[in-house]
Design an enzyme around this catalytic site. Structure first.
Site, PDB file in Angstrom:
ATOM      1  N   GLU A  46       0.818  -1.197   0.000  1.00 48.93           N
ATOM      2  CA  GLU A  46       0.000   0.000   0.000  1.00 48.93           C
ATOM      3  C   GLU A  46       0.865   1.266   0.000  1.00 48.93           C
ATOM      4  O   GLU A  46       0.527   2.263  -0.647  1.00 48.93           O
ATOM      5  CB  GLU A  46      -0.921   0.016   1.231  1.00 48.93           C
ATOM      6  N   LEU A 197      19.126 -28.439  -5.048  1.00 45.31           N
ATOM      7  CA  LEU A 197      18.027 -27.872  -4.248  1.00 45.31           C
ATOM      8  C   LEU A 197      18.056 -26.352  -4.250  1.00 45.31           C
ATOM      9  O   LEU A 197      17.943 -25.697  -3.205  1.00 45.31           O
ATOM     10  CB  LEU A 197      18.064 -28.398  -2.809  1.00 45.31           C
ATOM     11  N   SER A 220      19.052 -38.460   9.801  1.00 44.97           N
ATOM     12  CA  SER A 220      19.178 -38.879  11.201  1.00 44.97           C
ATOM     13  C   SER A 220      20.613 -39.165  11.608  1.00 44.97           C
ATOM     14  O   SER A 220      21.038 -38.826  12.715  1.00 44.97           O
ATOM     15  CB  SER A 220      18.315 -40.125  11.448  1.00 44.97           C
TER      16      SER A 220
END
Length: 363
Positions: A46, A197, A220
């Site tokens: 805005e 990625l 992990s």
């Protein structure tokens, strides 16, 4: 409003944790100002539109995709600037989903004598599904994305997966990467594909560091190679480990440029809920999960999927040993399966993109 939505979409991926907003001011002579949300700490949509419009904003109509903010954050309230500019009318497509301020912007405008009209638009609502999830739960909005053949395979029995879909579908994935805050894969995908990625431009070159999504590897045991291609790309990489991760390998990954954090789960694997909570606290509003099957299955089992995007390639792979896109424990009966709602189907070249939203209990 269509123009405001296009402006907002152009800002996706650069505004988090703020929502991407588009604004258009229409005066007697037509459009006199446009704006979109700039990166955090800079002008909201805005304000950009008001600055462009200048004095012609007086008495004009402001169209914006999201209810103007009325609270102090990194910048002053947009409602104050709208009132000061003498705007005569405000039309907004989506009410602010933040429960602390929802409806406050419109009320502030009406109190100042400005006509504030909520005109819902489904196109704009899609812009804020991630923001709404994050601002109401503290968790990122998780989009599970995978490509599969007509017989439900993501690779051949030898692991070859390039390519199930064509260039048009792959370009759409790049657009998704640009618009979301993080890209997540499991260690299986990281070892098998050595992916970069990254979000890339139309020429295939990586975008600048400030526009790169956070790369997240669920690993992990800290098995990600220190020479992985993703670690040499612009942007940050988070390796999420569990309790059994080797300290020496974790330290080596740190030295290679990754952030290595432990999220131990009861089963010796990464606690995905704890990981998502951490990402949410870090201002990661949305995450695109690109596989593989174990990570997607674990997310499904933990009810952490918010949206599913499936690219369907017109081929049959076959093979009992070929991988499934979603593994994990899964449902034991059809009564327990995760069903989707609000399904859409879109042809992308020779492929199809099917999207839907898992139905959660209580939703």
């Amino acid at each position: 409003m269509a123009r405001a939505i296009a402006l907002a979409r152009s800002a996706l991926g650069s505004t988090s944790p703020n929502p991407a907003v588009g604004a258009v001011i229409v005066g007697e002579t037509g459009v006199v100002g446009e704006g979109f949300t700039l990166p955090p700490g800079q002008a909201h949509a805005e304000i950009g539109a008001l600055n462009q419009a200048g004095q012609t904003a007086a008495g004009a109509t402001l169209y914006c995709t999201l209810e103007p903010c009325c609270h102090h954050g990194r910048t002053p309230p947009c409602t104050d600037a709208i009132i000061a500019a003498g705007v005569g009318r405000v039309v907004y497509a989506v009410t602010d989903p933040n429960p602390r301020v929802s409806g406050g912007g419109a009320e502030a405008l009406r109190s100042a004598g400005i006509d504030a009209e909520h005109r819902p638009d489904p196109r704009a609502e899609l812009l804020y599904e991630a923001f709404a999830r994050h601002v109401t739960t503290g968790l990122p909005f998780v989009v599970a994305k995978f490509a599969m053949s007509l017989d439900g395979k993501i690779a051949t029995r030898t692991g070859d997966s390039q390519w199930i879909t064509g260039p048009d579908a792959r370009a759409r994935v790049q657009q998704m990467r640009k618009e979301l805050d993080g890209i997540m894969v499991g260690i299986g995908t990281a070892l098998a594909d050595d992916p970069q990625l990254t979000a890339r431009d139309d020429h295939g070159d990586p975008l600048p560091t400030n526009l790169q999504p956070l790369r997240i590897v669920v690993d992990s045991d800290a098995r990600t190679p220190v020479g992985a291609r993703m670690l040499s790309q612009p942007g940050r990489t988070l390796i999420a480990t569990a309790a059994g991760a080797d300290p020496a390998r974790s330290a080596a990954l740190q030295d290679a440029g990754a952030d290595v954090l432990s999220f131990p789960g009861a089963d010796g694997r990464v606690n995905l809920t704890a990981l998502m909570e951490h990402l949410g606290r870090q201002g990661v509003v949305s995450v695109l999960v690109e596989g593989g099957g174990r990570v997607l299955g674990a997310l499904l089992d933990a009810s952490l999927m918010d949206k599913v995007a499936v690219f369907l390639g017109p081929m049959l792979i076959g093979g009992a040993a070929a991988r499934s896109p979603v593994e994990g424990d899964g449902a034991t009966t059809m009564a327990e399966v995760s069903r989707l709602e609000r399904i859409t189907m879109e042809a992308i070249g020779p492929d199809w993109l099917i999207t839907g939203y898992p139905i959660r209990g209580g939703d």
